[in-house]
Design an enzyme around this catalytic site. Sequence first.
Site, mmCIF file in Angstrom:
data_model
loop_
_atom_site.group_PDB
_atom_site.id
_atom_site.type_symbol
_atom_site.label_atom_id
_atom_site.label_comp_id
_atom_site.label_asym_id
_atom_site.label_seq_id
_atom_site.Cartn_x
_atom_site.Cartn_y
_atom_site.Cartn_z
ATOM 1 C CD GLU A 132 -56.058 4.869 -37.200
ATOM 2 O OE1 GLU A 132 -56.785 4.734 -38.206
ATOM 3 O OE2 GLU A 132 -56.411 5.520 -36.196
ATOM 4 C CD GLU A 182 -62.179 6.285 -38.273
ATOM 5 O OE1 GLU A 182 -62.038 6.815 -37.165
ATOM 6 O OE2 GLU A 182 -61.223 5.858 -38.953
#
Length: 287
Positions: free
Chosen positions: A152, A255
Site C-alpha cells: 500500500e 478505514e
Amino acid sequence: MPRFAANLSLLYPELDFLDRFEAAAADGFRGVEFLFPYAWRPAELAGRLRGHGLQQVLFNAPPGGLDAGSVDRAWQAGDRGLACIPGREAEFRSGVTLALAYARALDCPRIHVMAGVVPAGLTRETVRATFVANLRWAAAEAAHDGVVLLIEPINTRDMPGFFLNRQDHAHELVEEIGAANVQVQMDLYHCQVVEGDVSTKIRRYLPTGRVGHFQVAGVPARQEPDQGELNTAYLFDVIDEVAAACGWQGWVGAEYRPALASVGGTRAGFGWLRRRGGPEAGSVPRP
C-alpha cells in the site's frame, strides 16, 4: 456496486474491540478488516466472525516483532513494517509466518504487508532490492495458502519516510516482484493526499488486475468519506463502472475515524453509506 467492509480498528471507537464485530453486523456489514489481530487468540476472533456472519477480508502483517507478544511493542516503538529494511529479514519472515497462521484461522484471503520506513542514511533505491526479495519470499509462502499479499502506498504526511508513497511506484514493484498473488492496496485517502487525479488512476490501474483492495476516508481529516475535498460518491461510481467492465469483485474498506467518537457516533456518520444503499446492495444500516 462496491462491497464495503468496516475497519474495526477505527470504527466504533466507543466499544471494546471484540464488541465491534456485533456492531458492524448490526449495521449491515458482511465484511470486516482491521490493522492487527495479534493481541487476540485466533479462535476468539474466528468465533466472533462466525457468530455474526462476517467475512474477514483483510488485516496487516506485523509491523515488527518476532511473536504475537512483541507486535504491539514494535508498533509503539515506531516500526511500520519491515519489508524494506536490510538486516531484519529474519524478523520479517517470522512476522509473515505469524500472519499466515492467523489468515488460515480467520479464513482471510488478503494480508497487507507494510513496506516500512526507510532507515536513516539509506534511500528508497538502496533498500528496493531488500523489499523485492522479501516480497518474493513472502509471496511464495502465501501461495501455499492461496493468500494474496497487498502493498500500500501511504502518504508522507501521516507516515514520514515510508518507503512506498505513489500508485505508479507500487505497480512497478508488483511487476518487478512478478508474483500473481502480490497486488496493490489502493487507499483513495492516501492517493489524494500524495498525488490527486484519483479517478484517472482507478481507470488506469483497476483493469490491470493488480488492484486487490480499496480503502477510503475523507481528506484531509480522515473522517467520513463524504467530508472534505474528495468526491467519494463520484469515485464509487467510477469503481462501479470500471469493475463492471473488467470483472473486479473486491472490497472497499471504510478505514476512517468517525467525526463523533461518542456512543452511536459511527452509525450517525453513515449517511454516505445509506445514500449508496448500505454496505452491500439491499443492506441499509439504520439511522
